[in-house]
Design a protein around this motif. Sequence first.
Motif, PDB file in Angstrom:
ATOM      1  N   ASP A 617       0.865  -1.184   0.000  1.00  0.00           N
ATOM      2  CA  ASP A 617       0.000   0.000   0.000  1.00  0.00           C
ATOM      3  C   ASP A 617       0.902   1.234   0.000  1.00  0.00           C
ATOM      4  O   ASP A 617       1.416   1.629   1.035  1.00  0.00           O
ATOM      5  CB  ASP A 617      -0.907   0.009   1.233  1.00  0.00           C
ATOM      6  CG  ASP A 617      -1.775   1.273   1.298  1.00  0.00           C
ATOM      7  OD1 ASP A 617      -1.674   2.118   0.373  1.00  0.00           O
ATOM      8  OD2 ASP A 617      -2.534   1.415   2.272  1.00  0.00           O
ATOM      9  N   PRO A 618       1.107   1.825  -1.195  1.00  0.00           N
ATOM     10  CA  PRO A 618       1.967   2.998  -1.285  1.00  0.00           C
ATOM     11  C   PRO A 618       1.178   4.310  -1.238  1.00  0.00           C
ATOM     12  O   PRO A 618       1.717   5.351  -1.595  1.00  0.00           O
ATOM     13  CB  PRO A 618       2.632   2.827  -2.655  1.00  0.00           C
ATOM     14  CG  PRO A 618       1.559   2.162  -3.480  1.00  0.00           C
ATOM     15  CD  PRO A 618       0.672   1.368  -2.537  1.00  0.00           C
ATOM     16  N   GLY A 619      -0.073   4.239  -0.834  1.00  0.00           N
ATOM     17  CA  GLY A 619      -0.888   5.453  -0.813  1.00  0.00           C
ATOM     18  C   GLY A 619      -1.433   5.755  -2.193  1.00  0.00           C
ATOM     19  O   GLY A 619      -2.600   5.499  -2.490  1.00  0.00           O
ATOM     20  N   TYR A 620      -0.563   6.286  -3.054  1.00  0.00           N
ATOM     21  CA  TYR A 620      -0.932   6.500  -4.453  1.00  0.00           C
ATOM     22  C   TYR A 620      -0.005   5.683  -5.328  1.00  0.00           C
ATOM     23  O   TYR A 620       1.177   5.556  -5.038  1.00  0.00           O
ATOM     24  CB  TYR A 620      -0.820   7.984  -4.835  1.00  0.00           C
ATOM     25  CG  TYR A 620      -1.820   8.840  -4.092  1.00  0.00           C
ATOM     26  CD1 TYR A 620      -3.178   8.762  -4.378  1.00  0.00           C
ATOM     27  CD2 TYR A 620      -1.395   9.708  -3.088  1.00  0.00           C
ATOM     28  CE1 TYR A 620      -4.102   9.535  -3.682  1.00  0.00           C
ATOM     29  CE2 TYR A 620      -2.311  10.484  -2.391  1.00  0.00           C
ATOM     30  CZ  TYR A 620      -3.663  10.389  -2.692  1.00  0.00           C
ATOM     31  OH  TYR A 620      -4.570  11.137  -2.004  1.00  0.00           O
ATOM     32  N   ALA A 621      -0.541   5.142  -6.396  1.00  0.00           N
ATOM     33  CA  ALA A 621       0.249   4.352  -7.339  1.00  0.00           C
ATOM     34  C   ALA A 621       0.319   5.114  -8.657  1.00  0.00           C
ATOM     35  O   ALA A 621      -0.671   5.232  -9.357  1.00  0.00           O
ATOM     36  CB  ALA A 621      -0.382   2.980  -7.531  1.00  0.00           C
ATOM     37  N   VAL A 622       1.497   5.625  -8.983  1.00  0.00           N
ATOM     38  CA  VAL A 622       1.628   6.469 -10.171  1.00  0.00           C
ATOM     39  C   VAL A 622       1.706   5.632 -11.449  1.00  0.00           C
ATOM     40  O   VAL A 622       1.247   6.048 -12.500  1.00  0.00           O
ATOM     41  CB  VAL A 622       2.865   7.396 -10.033  1.00  0.00           C
ATOM     42  CG1 VAL A 622       3.117   8.170 -11.310  1.00  0.00           C
ATOM     43  CG2 VAL A 622       2.652   8.363  -8.864  1.00  0.00           C
ATOM     44  N   ASN A 623       2.323   4.444 -11.360  1.00  0.00           N
ATOM     45  CA  ASN A 623       2.360   3.564 -12.529  1.00  0.00           C
ATOM     46  C   ASN A 623       2.348   2.108 -12.065  1.00  0.00           C
ATOM     47  O   ASN A 623       3.380   1.522 -11.774  1.00  0.00           O
ATOM     48  CB  ASN A 623       3.607   3.843 -13.388  1.00  0.00           C
ATOM     49  CG  ASN A 623       3.580   3.066 -14.692  1.00  0.00           C
ATOM     50  OD1 ASN A 623       3.105   1.919 -14.748  1.00  0.00           O
ATOM     51  ND2 ASN A 623       4.075   3.669 -15.754  1.00  0.00           N
ATOM     52  N   PRO A 624       1.155   1.505 -11.996  1.00  0.00           N
ATOM     53  CA  PRO A 624       1.030   0.157 -11.437  1.00  0.00           C
ATOM     54  C   PRO A 624       1.914  -0.885 -12.129  1.00  0.00           C
ATOM     55  O   PRO A 624       2.415  -1.801 -11.483  1.00  0.00           O
ATOM     56  CB  PRO A 624      -0.458  -0.175 -11.648  1.00  0.00           C
ATOM     57  CG  PRO A 624      -1.127   1.148 -11.767  1.00  0.00           C
ATOM     58  CD  PRO A 624      -0.132   2.078 -12.401  1.00  0.00           C
ATOM     59  N   TRP A 625       2.113  -0.734 -13.426  1.00  0.00           N
ATOM     60  CA  TRP A 625       2.947  -1.687 -14.165  1.00  0.00           C
ATOM     61  C   TRP A 625       4.372  -1.661 -13.658  1.00  0.00           C
ATOM     62  O   TRP A 625       4.992  -2.693 -13.439  1.00  0.00           O
ATOM     63  CB  TRP A 625       2.911  -1.314 -15.660  1.00  0.00           C
ATOM     64  CG  TRP A 625       2.447  -2.426 -16.534  1.00  0.00           C
ATOM     65  CD1 TRP A 625       1.528  -3.380 -16.203  1.00  0.00           C
ATOM     66  CD2 TRP A 625       2.893  -2.682 -17.853  1.00  0.00           C
ATOM     67  NE1 TRP A 625       1.375  -4.223 -17.275  1.00  0.00           N
ATOM     68  CE2 TRP A 625       2.185  -3.824 -18.292  1.00  0.00           C
ATOM     69  CE3 TRP A 625       3.808  -2.068 -18.711  1.00  0.00           C
ATOM     70  CZ2 TRP A 625       2.382  -4.359 -19.562  1.00  0.00           C
ATOM     71  CZ3 TRP A 625       3.990  -2.595 -19.979  1.00  0.00           C
ATOM     72  CH2 TRP A 625       3.287  -3.732 -20.400  1.00  0.00           C
ATOM     73  N   GLN A 626       4.889  -0.442 -13.495  1.00  0.00           N
ATOM     74  CA  GLN A 626       6.283  -0.327 -13.055  1.00  0.00           C
ATOM     75  C   GLN A 626       6.418  -0.722 -11.586  1.00  0.00           C
ATOM     76  O   GLN A 626       7.452  -1.242 -11.170  1.00  0.00           O
ATOM     77  CB  GLN A 626       6.820   1.088 -13.305  1.00  0.00           C
ATOM     78  CG  GLN A 626       6.721   1.550 -14.752  1.00  0.00           C
ATOM     79  CD  GLN A 626       7.255   0.532 -15.750  1.00  0.00           C
ATOM     80  OE1 GLN A 626       8.198  -0.207 -15.471  1.00  0.00           O
ATOM     81  NE2 GLN A 626       6.632   0.460 -16.917  1.00  0.00           N
TER      82      GLN A 626
END
Lengths: 724, 149
Positions: A617-626
Amino acid sequence: MGHAPQLNRRSFVLGTAAIGSGLALGIPFGGPTAVYAADGTPEVNAWVVIRPDETVVVRIARSEMGQGTLTGLAQLVAEELECDWSRVTTEYPTPGQSVARKRVWGDFSTGGSRGVRTSHDYVRKGGAAARLMLIQAAANEWAAPVSECATSKGVITHVPSGRTITYGKVAEAAAKLQPPADVKLKDPKDWIIAGKPLKRLDTVEKTNGKMIYGADIKLPGMLNAAIKDCPVFGGTLKSFDDSKILGMKGVKKVVRVGESAVAVVADTWWHAKSALEAMPVVWDDGKNASVSSESIGKWLQEGLDAAQPAFVGNKAGDVKAAFAGAAKTVEAVYAYPYQNHATMEPMNATVLYTAEKCEVWTGTQNGEAVFAAAVEASGLPSDKCEVYKIMPGGGFGRRGMTDYVRQAVAIAKQMPGTPIKLMWSREEDMLHGRYHPITQSKLVGAFDADNNLIGLHMRISGQSILASVRPEGMQNGMDPVTFQGLNASGEAAIGYTVPNLLIDHSMRNPHVPPGFWRGVNVNQNAIYLESFMDELAHSVGQDPLEFRRKLMTKHPKHLAVLNAVAERIGWTTPAPQGVFRGICQHMGFGSYVAAATEISVTGGNKIKIHRIVAATDPGYAVNPWQIDRQIAGSFVYGLSALFYGECTVKGGRIEQENFDTYQSMTMKEMPKVESILMPSGGFWGGVGEPTICVAAPAVLNAYFAATGKRIRSVPLKNHDIIFA
Amino acid sequence: MASLTINGRTYEIDAEPDTPLLWAIRENAGLTGTKYGCGVAQCGACTVHVDGQQVRSCSMALSEAIGKQITTIEGLASEGGVHKVQQAWIDHDVPQCGYCQSGMIMAVAALLETVPQPTDEDIDLAITNICRCGTFQQVREAIHAAASA
């Protein structure tokens, strides 16, 4: 013992500024006077240049080293800019440009999984401000109010009339406008570019040999240097006999580098390295010549029970009283060794020094630190120095240091006007790392008569990273980073509530230089705590998951990732015949992480890992693929460390010199990682490092489940435990 | 002076016969896509093809390569094209730092020449390159994709 590398005053100043005021730089989002990019295009602002052909150049200050930050940050800028993602390209501003412009791009340092999480605000504002300026320029041209204009994919539309104009057509006019005083950022739930599983921007050149790494730099007239630094840390160079090699083909010069190193400069690196190997060198090993892994281990062991000094990292209740009144106590001692980053590309830097200028080309995680190193090592003023960041072949924390840059400048200074590429051999890289710090930990848990955990004392004995690398970060003699993942609150908080808790550190700093090694101190802290939690659960006959859950009711985000992996692995259903499970959770770099594994063990010592489930859980995920790729890769790093990773010390130096004795996992050993990305919003956590720390304890706990044997030191090869 | 045939082109190499092929390729021929990682045939970053076989070029002498067809990452695809392994790598976004990937791609391309449809076990045995970023999961996906391309 006690030798610490010299502190560099200039990097100290820059480093402190970077930590303390990253967001308080008063970063201007553009200016009334246009600044021109290298190709003559005026920049809309420091972050955004739009060329007449509609190419959008996003400036990225943080370093890409494989972790995807370049793409992620570009997504954040592009999101607010509302440009056409297919037209986006990136470039690095140089540290010299940044310093000359009052650090307009903020912090260059790329470590601690901070690439996105500590710059998302100002890069998004940069994109948003550029968008407003582009709209204003279009509105001016149309003599229409800004409020009637809309943007999408790099096109501005005057909504009432339907007129359109592209960003590239108004970029020059926008560059001359006053930047907006305030900008509003999008709610992440409205993101259309950020948050999406987009491909990296830098892949193609990495598949056809065209990507240039530091080792690949070629400059006209360039010579190559190979170096040997005294293998014993803290030792010095006594003498060398260059008469034996000066006649060898291609050899140009042999130079002393500082107090402790010698370099051979030749036409090719192979010639330089071969000649260096052939040259007689005499070292003065100095006062550390008798230090060994055994002597370090013994010193650390004494710290496990030493009364003083012990720095307290986390404390609740009264542990002593709890132990005195306990129905039962459980105790265990763990240990974690030195490990080398072992980036695939050994350290290197290319320097052109003249009396007027010092230029550096290198792969680095911190362009500004390299800049400061160049200024100091060259003795030239900062406006005469420049650094060009090159793609690094791996960083993992090692390339946040500048030792190799200083060496390259020192060599180049002795050959003014000739570009010098200094490259370390793998052996030099292994012998002169900035190693994962060495520690041991003694844990004692206390239960009441009802098998409730009422007390926990975790004593860490061993090396501080900050004391050596960043002493200005110490707090009254204490290294707060030591307690990563064990703090009462913050970005690396413990996930358990124990009524009587003491976590303290007996600092013992051997002479082997430590560094930030991908994952840093959560790596060993998670092994210590999460293995011991398992021990505690088994000692009272409780299920390791249920035992943890009872202690985690006040830590819902920690608990959520733990529950997620438990559910995915099928914790409550029987494992397949002969397969055993392990589970753990931890927090680091602002993110909550957990892992569960399924393994089988044959012959008591051959492990096959069947499944790995990892939640973040990173809070926000800017690029799920990466992020998926970072998670999968972090298990390769973490499990390589668990099974193989150890640098031993003998005669004051590191014994392992190459991948034959410092092994790394290969494909046949690595199972698929099932990653669960569960961003809950409201905070920004890192993704490059956190999951490394749950790799080892998940396997160790499964190994106990399979064999009844608790392994309390890394690496497993020392226990004759290998991959099946 | 030795003559090497690299990617179908002849290079006159001014280096000692015992110079590792890796350094002749990088420093004498100037093709830097082939990487140095360890120098002792452990990591595979220097993998090239010699007469179609994958070879760790750090541990082959220049003299042994004379008269043979050497292919490096720069010459893997036909002129102006993209090799199916490279295409799979692009489609699956495999590289992270990318430094080991030239060698990885060359090893995989050699594998697919002899085993066009490799099983996971075939891959495990044949691809022993080290990747410290840990791209193995994507490498495996991409190998299967390239095999069925």
